[in-house]
Scaffold this active site. Sequence first.
Site, PDB file in Angstrom:
ATOM      1  N   TYR A 102       0.844  -1.192   0.000  1.00  0.00           N
ATOM      2  CA  TYR A 102       0.000   0.000   0.000  1.00  0.00           C
ATOM      3  C   TYR A 102       0.885   1.250   0.000  1.00  0.00           C
ATOM      4  O   TYR A 102       1.884   1.329   0.721  1.00  0.00           O
ATOM      5  CB  TYR A 102      -0.914  -0.021   1.223  1.00  0.00           C
ATOM      6  CG  TYR A 102      -1.579   1.290   1.519  1.00  0.00           C
ATOM      7  CD1 TYR A 102      -2.326   1.955   0.543  1.00  0.00           C
ATOM      8  CD2 TYR A 102      -1.466   1.881   2.769  1.00  0.00           C
ATOM      9  CE1 TYR A 102      -2.922   3.168   0.803  1.00  0.00           C
ATOM     10  CE2 TYR A 102      -2.076   3.106   3.044  1.00  0.00           C
ATOM     11  CZ  TYR A 102      -2.795   3.737   2.060  1.00  0.00           C
ATOM     12  OH  TYR A 102      -3.384   4.946   2.324  1.00  0.00           O
ATOM     13  N   ASP A 174      -0.731  -7.197   7.374  1.00  0.00           N
ATOM     14  CA  ASP A 174      -1.803  -6.231   7.148  1.00  0.00           C
ATOM     15  C   ASP A 174      -2.958  -7.013   6.541  1.00  0.00           C
ATOM     16  O   ASP A 174      -2.909  -7.432   5.378  1.00  0.00           O
ATOM     17  CB  ASP A 174      -1.329  -5.122   6.200  1.00  0.00           C
ATOM     18  CG  ASP A 174      -2.386  -4.045   5.992  1.00  0.00           C
ATOM     19  OD1 ASP A 174      -3.583  -4.334   6.182  1.00  0.00           O
ATOM     20  OD2 ASP A 174      -2.014  -2.919   5.633  1.00  0.00           O
ATOM     21  N   LYS A 199     -11.880   0.373   6.494  1.00  0.00           N
ATOM     22  CA  LYS A 199     -12.295  -0.402   5.329  1.00  0.00           C
ATOM     23  C   LYS A 199     -13.398  -1.399   5.680  1.00  0.00           C
ATOM     24  O   LYS A 199     -14.483  -1.003   6.076  1.00  0.00           O
ATOM     25  CB  LYS A 199     -11.073  -1.066   4.714  1.00  0.00           C
ATOM     26  CG  LYS A 199      -9.861  -0.137   4.530  1.00  0.00           C
ATOM     27  CD  LYS A 199     -10.158   1.104   3.713  1.00  0.00           C
ATOM     28  CE  LYS A 199      -8.932   1.881   3.269  1.00  0.00           C
ATOM     29  NZ  LYS A 199      -8.092   2.449   4.323  1.00  0.00           N
TER      30      LYS A 199
END
Length: 379
Positions: A102, A174, A199
């Site tokens: 990310y 993650d 999220k």
Amino acid sequence: MTDGFATRAIHAGQHPDSSTGSVIPPIHATSTYAQDGVGNQRAGYEYSRTGNPTRTTLEECLAALESGRYARAFSSGMAATDAVLRGVLRPGDHLVIPDDAYGGTFRLIDKVLTGWGVDYTPVRVSDVDEVRAAIRHNTKVLWVESPTNPLLNIADLAALAELASETSTRLVVDNTFASPYLQQPLSLGADVVVHSTTKYLGGHSDVVGGAVVTSDEEIASGIAFLQNTVGAVPGPFDAWLTLRGIKTLAARMEQHSANAARIAAALREHPKVTRVFYPGLPEHPGHEVAARQMRLFGGMVSFTHADGEQAAVDVCARTRLFTLAESLGGVESLIEHPGRMTHASTAGSLLQVPAELVRVSAGIEDVDDLLQDLLAALE
């Protein structure tokens, strides 16, 4: 007897309020707490940066969902990431990260932690041998996303946990893309799990937050210290909103995954699409590993446009139901161009994403409507 996932999502850490019988835990909107004498705290609370009953409820629920012993909630996923990295690493240490991590994680490591004397190596986390080759004498952390963001590569978490044990490193996963419903890394041997609760856990695009979950008492103690000392904590309303979202996580992830599978299958047949990244497709190189360690394949799909970068950007601008926006995991479908949006910070680095890449977060709308919208945008 251990309750099932959906039961834990609704009940773990959450009990009817003792004074009113309220089924939903209250929002404790307070900054401080009356004490019954110096050093004599009621229920252990003194100041809401240090602890808040609504946040405690969220943390107990998160720990239960990830089958961990300890959880700490943060004001954002990046605050959670920062706490883990600063809690485990010291100047002179080295970590391994995905070569398509990310963008925000990459920016923190590349622009902040390197100034603190930490070095890193990007690798394909789907290749255990490549990860092994990147480990040095001073490597302290294997930082993994699975599926990765945005290319949806799959890491064999059990194999990497074994490698971490052999090399005295910490495996941090993650788990944002999968959510605890689809995958529980601690059960596969990981040391720490990190989430952007913004999220899938929150699920409604109305709250920003993060979380760290572990069963390691030493790591948990360090994370708790940083949470209180640095103070990047969620407010009680943020914690409450996240708890509200978690209650429907199981049902939502089923629909997100079903919709994404249909979208991936349709994109795979489209003449304007050169490649589809979705672990649920049999040809995906990580399909078998994903099938082994995940309940379903998730709600994220990426693809490359045959006509290049501008065509990819144009697709993002032409949808009606897919909203052009950063983030993911909400009930509504989103679309973005990673190279110019979420992963712009990786430009010019080893983590730079393909310019023709489009990423979609499949919401829980009627899938036929989503397909019509996306395929029309591709025309």
